[in-house]
Structure formats: structure tokens, C-alpha cells
Design an enzyme around this catalytic site. Structure first.
Site, PDB file in Angstrom:
ATOM      1  N   ASP A  67       0.833  -1.192   0.000  1.00 50.07           N
ATOM      2  CA  ASP A  67       0.000   0.000   0.000  1.00 50.07           C
ATOM      3  C   ASP A  67       0.877   1.256   0.000  1.00 50.07           C
ATOM      4  O   ASP A  67       1.930   1.291   0.638  1.00 50.07           O
ATOM      5  CB  ASP A  67      -0.893  -0.029   1.244  1.00 50.07           C
ATOM      6  CG  ASP A  67      -1.854   1.135   1.317  1.00 50.07           C
ATOM      7  OD1 ASP A  67      -2.853   1.117   0.587  1.00 50.07           O
ATOM      8  OD2 ASP A  67      -1.603   2.063   2.115  1.00 50.07           O
ATOM      9  N   GLU A  99       1.293  -0.362  -4.945  1.00 52.90           N
ATOM     10  CA  GLU A  99       0.349   0.705  -5.280  1.00 52.90           C
ATOM     11  C   GLU A  99       1.132   1.986  -5.564  1.00 52.90           C
ATOM     12  O   GLU A  99       1.665   2.614  -4.651  1.00 52.90           O
ATOM     13  CB  GLU A  99      -0.633   0.943  -4.138  1.00 52.90           C
ATOM     14  CG  GLU A  99      -1.677   2.002  -4.493  1.00 52.90           C
ATOM     15  CD  GLU A  99      -2.400   2.572  -3.300  1.00 52.90           C
ATOM     16  OE1 GLU A  99      -3.526   3.059  -3.484  1.00 52.90           O
ATOM     17  OE2 GLU A  99      -1.838   2.551  -2.181  1.00 52.90           O
TER      18      GLU A  99
END
Length: 494
Positions: A208, A245
């Protein structure tokens, strides 16, 4: 000479390790991941055994597994505010997590964990308590459950300028306390956390907010991880699959190219363009060159999706379960066209950005329930259980490693193409019917259209398509048909 040779060897090893981090370690011809967003570990284990394994899914992206803050109302985003690296969340504890990983691996479904290496929890009004009961004081950057203290974080600042590298990588993303990954202590704790998950049998990680961390810090962390475990069915020297990401729509200071050598990168331009096309804003005829000609990453580096848990809440061009006909069509194209490492979404119903996942009065996650057709009925959307999607996962398996051939279009938004001699798909997004005799590239016979039905014990519950000795078939997709897609493949022959 020795120093040069040794340095060269280290560079070769580093390059080989990074390349290995692009390998998702799928079983056989499987090649689609599903994100079971906010599911419990026990429910995922059962889904692997009862549905995902039998249907040929390659893997599951699971929600963050480590302890997170308990926020009033239990919004989904509390899972993205870590308190410690203890494996206790509303999805289950460490024992349940380990059992899930083992059971999914046993049926050929790999587990990829969403991990939070960039930050810890943001400020919290009152005592901050995690899902394992751990207390923390985010305001003073005190996280004793790790432990982290203020010296393990970058000085607090906000991101105002998205073209300022310092702000992007050292300031606090929406107030989340920003870890300093250049510090030895932080690196050690992150590596220990990831290695523990590897020990339990996971195949890799979704990282993330990767663009908010310096690529050289991530390179060190990834390169320090253990190999995947052979006792969980991985080959010797297998490296964890990394997909990161990195939101990059072009023209920004921190770019996706800084990360693609370390692992796969989320291709955010993919969902933008596929959403734009299937909303009717771009003619399908242009999709013939889908992929790098559109400015996308090379196929093996691109992690692709129609929507994800973040952007489905943001509106705009993104397609979601709330526009089901176009969503299924876009997903069918996504899984039929040979580009990228594909993930499909499995959502829960939401009315606003912060909606909690399905839960009971005690704020415990509830298990999905299914109707007689296998669809979810109690607040879980389960797009992966829609026939038009799970059968395209089977299509993608059947045609793996075959090229696009015999492209046909009507000069607008009716298209069709073959995948070698293994499969054929046609899509109609015009306001008039598609009725054409087209080359399917398949052997003569009768095939089940896997969009409208299932092949069950030699019979098709939907439409059938007759292919002649010349490989041609009459294809009909009405502009008002329930689905705007038809798909057949060699494993769906009657």
C-alpha cells in the site's frame, strides 16, 4: 579486478531477485487474482475450497492482517491504520490466518497480503486501542506494540504539493504517521513482519502507498526478505511476489518507473481507459492496440483491474458493481485480452465512502450467505461469483499464452477476436444489434456461451454457438440483451 567482479556479481544477484519478485507463483494455467475485501479468514478458506479452487482462480488478495485501530462505526479504512504487527484483526487471529493460508495453498489458490509499510495510525481522539487490545498514542508517535517511538518517524508535515518529492515521501498521507524506512530499526521491524507472513505460507504482498516511500528503501526491504517456503508448495529459491500501489496518471514528480524493477506496479491508467471506453466515451475499435501502445507498462510489470477498494468509492470514470452491465462487459474484456496481471474485485455494498463492511450488532464481521444460484445476499456483493466473471476466469485459463488473432470490428463499438485456436469473444456496446458471421478460430462443434450460461454435465444452461468446419459461426448480441458479451472456448465444447 576482484572488487569489480564482486560488485558485478552483486548487481546481477540484485537484478535477478527483483525480476523474481514479478512472479506470482500460480498453479498450472491459473492466472487471475480476486480481492476478497474485508472477508474473514475462515470464510476465505472455505471459499478457496468450495469455489475459488474448483473455478480456477489463481490467488486471493486479503485485507491487512495486522492489528489496526478500532474506529467508531468500524469504517473499512480502519484496516489501513496500523497499531502493531500482531496478526489479530476483525478477520481473525494468527491461528485462523495460518489455517486459511494452508487450506488455500492446498487447493492451488495463493494468498497475497495487503501490507502497510508506509505508516502507522493517524491521530485519534481519546485512547487509541487496536483490534488486539494494544494501546497506542499516535499524537506522540508512540506505538509500544511494535515498538516504535517518535524517532522512528519523519517529522510531521502535510502534503500540499503533489510535485514535491519531499512532501510525498516524508510528510503524512491524510494524517497517517509516516515511518522513516531508512532507519535500521524500522527496516528490521518491517522485515520481521513480512518474514512472519512468509513463514505462514503467503505468496506475496500488495504494498500500500508505495509511492510514498523511497524506492531505495523498499529495494532494501524486499531484498532482505526470506524466500517462500517449500513446505507450502513453492519451489526452492522462490521470491515473494510484490505488487505495489503507485498512483501515477502522468506528469508527477514521483513516477511508477522508479518501482517497476522491484516488482509489479498497479497500472492506474488501465482502469481509467477501460472505464472511459465501456462508459461509451471511446470507440471499442481502438482497443485492438490495448496495452503498451496506450502508454501502459509492459504486460509482466502491470497489475491490472477494472476497479479497486479505493477508487470504487471515488466516482468519476471508474466502473463498479453499481453499473453491472458495463462492469461485466469491461471485466470480460479485461480477462479476455492478454495484457497485465489481472485482479477482479469482490466488494461489499456501500452507500457512502466510509461504510463499514457487513457486521452484526456487536460490530463483528458477518460471513457471506448465498442464494440457490451461489450469489451473495447479505450485504456482500461477491462480483467474483457472478457467472459472467467466474466463467471469464475459466476462459482466461483456457486461452493462456495464446495471442489475439482475427480481430474484427464494425468501425465503432462492436468487436470480436480470437485467442489463438483456444477461445473467441464478441462484445457489443452499440445501440444496435450485432449479427454477423465471424471467424472464431475454434474447431467445428457446438460450444456453450459461458457468459449466458454454464456447461454442466455436457449441457449448456445458456446460449450455444455452432462453429462450422471453416471455424466460422453466426454471432448475435442484441443491443438490449442482458449481457453485451458472448464468449466460447475449447473447454466449453458440448
Amino acid at each position: 579486478m576482484f572488487k569489480f567482479t564482486f560488485a558485478l556479481a552483486l548487481c546481477v544477484l540484485a537484478a535477478g531477485s527483483a525480476l523474481a519478485q514479478h512472479n506470482p507463483h500460480w498453479w498450472g494455467n491459473r492466472n487471475t487474482i480476486v480481492h476478497l475485501f474485508e472477508w474473514q479468514w475462515e470464510d476465505i478458506a472455505e471459499e478457496c475450497e468450495n469455489f475459488l479452487g474448483p473455478r480456477g482462480f489463481a490467488g486471493v488478495q486479503v485485507s491487512p492482517a495486522n492489528e489496526n485501530i478500532v474506529s467508531p462505526g468500524r469504517p473499512w479504512w480502519e484496516r489501513y491504520q496500523p497499531i502493531s504487527y500482531k496478526l489479530i484483526t476483525r478477520s481473525g487471529d494468527e491461528e485462523q490466518f495460518a489455517d486459511m493460508v494452508r487450506r488455500c495453498n492446498d487447493v492451488g489458490v495463493r494468498i497475497y497480503v495487503d501490507v502497510l509499510l508506509n505508516h502507522m495510525s493517524a491521530d485519534f481522539y481519546g485512547q487509541a486501542v487496536g483490534t488486539a487490545g494494544t494501546e497506542a498514542d499516535p499524537a506522540t508517535k508512540s506505538f509500544p506494540g511494535v515498538p516504535y517511538t517518535a524517532e522512528d518517524f519523519h517529522p510531521s508535515c502535510q502534503i500540499y504539493d503533489w510535485n514535491d518529492r519531499f512532501q510525498i515521501q516524508q510528510c503524512e498521507l491524510v494524517g497517517l504517521k509516516d515511518l522513516d524506512q531508512s532507519r535500521d530499526h524500522v527496516r528490521t521491524k518491517l522485515i520481521e513482519f513480512l518474514d512472519h507472513l512468509i513463514e505462514l505460507g503467503v505468496a506475496g504482498f500488495r504494498v500500500d502507498a508505495a509511492k510514498h516511500m523511497a524506492s531505495e528503501d523498499l529495494e532494501f526491504i524486499y531484498g532482505s526478505l526470506s524466500d517462500l517456503k517449500t513446505e507450502h508448495g513453492f519451489p526452492h529459491n522462490a521470491r515473494p511476489f510484490i505488487f505495489q500501489e503507485v498512483i501515477d496518471h502522468g506528469g508527477q514528480e514521483v513516477t511508477r518507473e522508479e518501482y517497476n524493477s522491484l516488482g509489479a506496479v498497479t497500472e492506474f491508467r488501465f482502469w481509467q481507459e477501460i472505464g472511459n471506453a465501456f462508459r461509451g466515451n471511446n470507440a471499442f475499435k481502438w482497443l485492438q492496440s490495448w496495452g503498451t501502445d496506450w502508454g501502459f507498462f509492459s504486460s509482466g510489470q502491470a497489475f491490472t483491474f477494472v476497479d479497486n477498494h479505493d477508487n470504487q468509492r471515488d466516482g468519476g470514470a471508474v466502473l463498479t458493481y453499481k453499473i453491472p452491465r458495463q462492469y461485466k462487459m469491461a471485466t470480460a474484456f479485461h480477462l479476455a485480452y492478454p495484457y497485465g496481471i489481472s485482479r477482479v474485485m469482490s466488494s461489499f455494498a456501500f452507500d457512502d465512502h466510509d461504510s463499514a463492511p457487513p457486521q452484526n450488532a456487536q460490530e463483528q464481521l458477518i460471513s457471506p450467505e448465498f442464494d440457490s444460484d451461489g450469489a451473495c445476499v447479505n450485504g456482500w456483493i461477491c462480483e467474483h461469483r457472478w457467472r459472467q466473471i467466474y466463467n471469464m476466469v475459466g476462459f482466461k485459463n483456457a486461452v493462456r499464452d495464446t495471442p489475439v488473432t482475427n480481430w474484427w470490428d464494425n468501425g465503432d463499438s462492436q468487436i470480436a477476436f480470437c485467442r489463438g485456436s483456444k477461445g473467441f469473444i464478441a462484445i457489443n456496446n452499440n445501440l444496435y444489434d450485432l449479427a454477423e458471421t465471424l471467424q472464431t478460430c475454434l474447431p467445428a462443434g457446438v460450444y456453450c456461451d459461458v457468459i449466458s450460461g454454464d456447461l454442466i454435465h455436457g449441457s449448456c444452461s445458456g446460449k450455444s454457438v455452432t462453429v462450422g468446419n471453416d471455424g466460422r459461426a453466426f454471432v448475435s448480441i442484441g443491443s438490449n440483451d442482458f449481457d453485451g458479451v458472448l464468449a466460447i472456448h475449447v473447454d466449453a465444447k458440448l
